[in-house]
Design a protein around this motif. Structure first.
Motif, PDB file in Angstrom:
ATOM      1  N   SER A  84       0.838  -1.211   0.000  1.00  0.00           N
ATOM      2  CA  SER A  84       0.000   0.000   0.000  1.00  0.00           C
ATOM      3  C   SER A  84       0.865   1.251   0.000  1.00  0.00           C
ATOM      4  N   GLY A  85       1.934   1.235   0.783  1.00  0.00           N
ATOM      5  CA  GLY A  85       2.825   2.388   0.862  1.00  0.00           C
ATOM      6  C   GLY A  85       3.518   2.667  -0.462  1.00  0.00           C
ATOM      7  N   PHE A  86       4.085   1.634  -1.070  1.00  0.00           N
ATOM      8  CA  PHE A  86       4.764   1.810  -2.356  1.00  0.00           C
ATOM      9  C   PHE A  86       3.780   2.197  -3.461  1.00  0.00           C
ATOM     10  N   PHE A  87       2.581   1.624  -3.390  1.00  0.00           N
ATOM     11  CA  PHE A  87       1.577   1.926  -4.413  1.00  0.00           C
ATOM     12  C   PHE A  87       1.123   3.382  -4.308  1.00  0.00           C
ATOM     13  N   ALA A  88       0.932   3.871  -3.092  1.00  0.00           N
ATOM     14  CA  ALA A  88       0.555   5.282  -2.892  1.00  0.00           C
ATOM     15  C   ALA A  88       1.665   6.198  -3.402  1.00  0.00           C
ATOM     16  N   ALA A  89       2.919   5.828  -3.125  1.00  0.00           N
ATOM     17  CA  ALA A  89       4.058   6.625  -3.604  1.00  0.00           C
ATOM     18  C   ALA A  89       4.106   6.611  -5.130  1.00  0.00           C
ATOM     19  N   PHE A  90       3.819   5.456  -5.724  1.00  0.00           N
ATOM     20  CA  PHE A  90       3.800   5.357  -7.191  1.00  0.00           C
ATOM     21  C   PHE A  90       2.715   6.253  -7.785  1.00  0.00           C
ATOM     22  N   GLN A  91       1.545   6.274  -7.158  1.00  0.00           N
ATOM     23  CA  GLN A  91       0.472   7.132  -7.652  1.00  0.00           C
ATOM     24  C   GLN A  91       0.868   8.618  -7.585  1.00  0.00           C
ATOM     25  N   GLU A  92       1.589   8.996  -6.545  1.00  0.00           N
ATOM     26  CA  GLU A  92       2.105  10.370  -6.462  1.00  0.00           C
ATOM     27  C   GLU A  92       3.113  10.635  -7.578  1.00  0.00           C
ATOM     28  N   ARG A  98       2.916  13.607 -14.762  1.00  0.00           N
ATOM     29  CA  ARG A  98       1.938  14.303 -15.624  1.00  0.00           C
ATOM     30  C   ARG A  98       2.156  15.820 -15.580  1.00  0.00           C
ATOM     31  N   GLN A  99       2.414  16.349 -14.391  1.00  0.00           N
ATOM     32  CA  GLN A  99       2.659  17.792 -14.284  1.00  0.00           C
ATOM     33  C   GLN A  99       3.924  18.182 -15.047  1.00  0.00           C
ATOM     34  N   ALA A 100       4.959  17.358 -14.930  1.00  0.00           N
ATOM     35  CA  ALA A 100       6.209  17.637 -15.649  1.00  0.00           C
ATOM     36  C   ALA A 100       6.000  17.544 -17.153  1.00  0.00           C
ATOM     37  N   GLU A 101       5.203  16.567 -17.600  1.00  0.00           N
ATOM     38  CA  GLU A 101       4.906  16.440 -19.025  1.00  0.00           C
ATOM     39  C   GLU A 101       4.188  17.682 -19.546  1.00  0.00           C
ATOM     40  N   ALA A 103       4.388  20.636 -18.365  1.00  0.00           N
ATOM     41  CA  ALA A 103       5.371  21.726 -18.406  1.00  0.00           C
ATOM     42  C   ALA A 103       6.246  21.603 -19.658  1.00  0.00           C
ATOM     43  N   VAL A 104       6.623  20.367 -20.013  1.00  0.00           N
ATOM     44  CA  VAL A 104       7.426  20.150 -21.223  1.00  0.00           C
ATOM     45  C   VAL A 104       6.644  20.610 -22.456  1.00  0.00           C
ATOM     46  N   PHE A 105       5.382  20.185 -22.559  1.00  0.00           N
ATOM     47  CA  PHE A 105       4.570  20.550 -23.720  1.00  0.00           C
ATOM     48  C   PHE A 105       4.323  22.062 -23.785  1.00  0.00           C
ATOM     49  N   THR A 106       4.166  22.700 -22.619  1.00  0.00           N
ATOM     50  CA  THR A 106       3.985  24.151 -22.579  1.00  0.00           C
ATOM     51  C   THR A 106       5.232  24.853 -23.100  1.00  0.00           C
ATOM     52  N   ARG A 107       6.402  24.390 -22.669  1.00  0.00           N
ATOM     53  CA  ARG A 107       7.674  24.985 -23.121  1.00  0.00           C
ATOM     54  C   ARG A 107       7.855  24.803 -24.632  1.00  0.00           C
ATOM     55  N   LEU A 108       7.527  23.590 -25.095  1.00  0.00           N
ATOM     56  CA  LEU A 108       7.667  23.328 -26.531  1.00  0.00           C
ATOM     57  C   LEU A 108       6.698  24.187 -27.340  1.00  0.00           C
ATOM     58  N   ALA A 109       5.497  24.392 -26.803  1.00  0.00           N
ATOM     59  CA  ALA A 109       4.517  25.239 -27.493  1.00  0.00           C
ATOM     60  C   ALA A 109       4.999  26.690 -27.547  1.00  0.00           C
ATOM     61  N   GLY A 110       5.798  27.087 -26.573  1.00  0.00           N
ATOM     62  CA  GLY A 110       6.354  28.437 -26.544  1.00  0.00           C
ATOM     63  C   GLY A 110       7.635  28.572 -27.349  1.00  0.00           C
ATOM     64  N   GLY A 111       7.993  27.532 -28.058  1.00  0.00           N
ATOM     65  CA  GLY A 111       9.183  27.582 -28.905  1.00  0.00           C
ATOM     66  C   GLY A 111      10.475  27.309 -28.159  1.00  0.00           C
ATOM     67  N   GLN A 112      10.393  26.810 -26.937  1.00  0.00           N
ATOM     68  CA  GLN A 112      11.604  26.506 -26.161  1.00  0.00           C
ATOM     69  C   GLN A 112      11.756  24.993 -26.059  1.00  0.00           C
ATOM     70  N   GLY A 113      12.953  24.537 -25.748  1.00  0.00           N
ATOM     71  CA  GLY A 113      13.254  23.101 -25.734  1.00  0.00           C
ATOM     72  C   GLY A 113      12.690  22.331 -24.551  1.00  0.00           C
ATOM     73  N   GLY A 114      12.504  22.995 -23.427  1.00  0.00           N
ATOM     74  CA  GLY A 114      11.964  22.313 -22.247  1.00  0.00           C
ATOM     75  C   GLY A 114      12.915  21.315 -21.627  1.00  0.00           C
ATOM     76  N   GLU A 115      14.218  21.545 -21.748  1.00  0.00           N
ATOM     77  CA  GLU A 115      15.204  20.575 -21.245  1.00  0.00           C
ATOM     78  C   GLU A 115      15.165  20.447 -19.722  1.00  0.00           C
ATOM     79  N   MET A 116      14.983  21.564 -19.019  1.00  0.00           N
ATOM     80  CA  MET A 116      14.906  21.489 -17.552  1.00  0.00           C
ATOM     81  C   MET A 116      13.670  20.694 -17.123  1.00  0.00           C
ATOM     82  N   GLU A 117      12.563  20.922 -17.813  1.00  0.00           N
ATOM     83  CA  GLU A 117      11.328  20.205 -17.492  1.00  0.00           C
ATOM     84  C   GLU A 117      11.470  18.705 -17.795  1.00  0.00           C
ATOM     85  N   LYS A 118      12.172  18.410 -18.885  1.00  0.00           N
ATOM     86  CA  LYS A 118      12.420  16.997 -19.219  1.00  0.00           C
ATOM     87  C   LYS A 118      13.295  16.332 -18.163  1.00  0.00           C
TER      88      LYS A 118
END
Length: 196
Positions: A84-92, A98-101, A103-118
């Motif tokens: 249960s503990g590992f599964f809860a951590a995995f869900q987090e 998803r949030q990082a993804e 951010a990557v797509f937002t950076r790419l849409a703005g014409g930037q590479g998004g390397e830090m987000e990646k």
């Protein structure tokens, strides 16, 4: 003995059902989750432009849906405390990825590479992979415990069968002795004393 045997058979059936439903099936969920995560990671890592991101986003969305379904199926299984503990951590981890993804797509849409987000996304993928590896390890250890329990049930049943056989042999010998003694008692001729 029949009552005890029925109990053993029920326990053995429950043990095998648990191995299948809560361990083997879960291991397949872990494998599929890992597969979806890495396929998604490769897609996003190779995105270098807004056009590439637009092509990749629907495929990534399909992976999100598949992962959500697998997580829902996983939650329906019987989880140990550690699991249960590992599964809860995995869900987090999944939420962080998803949030990082996004951010990557937002950076790419703005014409930037998004390397830090990646790079941040890759850290979350690494954490998710570690939690999946821990969950997989739990399946193996729990499966071993269930296997050991099944062996004890079989050993107990075997011991009970040997005990029953020993009792039957003892009863059979007692019957043979009683029959032999009773036939020899009836077959002795009565002695008549001669009168002088």
């Amino acid at each position: 003995k029949n009552t005890v045997e029925e109990k053993y058979v029920t326990e053995l059936g429950d043990s095998f059902a648990t191995v299948y439903e809560d361990r083997l099936v879960v291991e397949s969920y872990i494998f599929r989750l890992s597969n979806h995560l890495f396929r998604k990671k490769i897609l996003i890592d190779t995105c270098q432009s807004e056009e590439a991101a637009l092509r990749v986003m629907p495929v990534v969305a399909d992976h999100h849906e598949a992962i959500a379904t697998l997580i829902a199926d996983y939650e329906k299984t019987k989880l140990t405390t550690a699991e249960s503990g590992f599964f809860a951590a995995f869900q987090e981890n999944i939420q962080d990825i998803r949030q990082a993804e996004e951010a990557v797509f937002t950076r790419l849409a703005g014409g930037q590479g998004g390397e830090m987000e990646k790079a941040l996304m890759n850290e979350h993928f690494t954490a998710a992979s570690k939690n999946l590896a821990s969950l997989s390890g739990i399946q193996i250890s729990e499966g071993k415990l269930l296997n050991d329990h099944a062996k004890k049930i079989v050993a107990g049943s075997s011991l009970l069968t040997q005990f029953e056989l020993g009792i039957l042999i003892a009863i059979g010998l007692m019957i043979v002795v009683l029959v032999f003694e009773s036939t020899s008692a009836f077959s002795k001729p009565a002695h008549k004393e001669s009168v002088n």
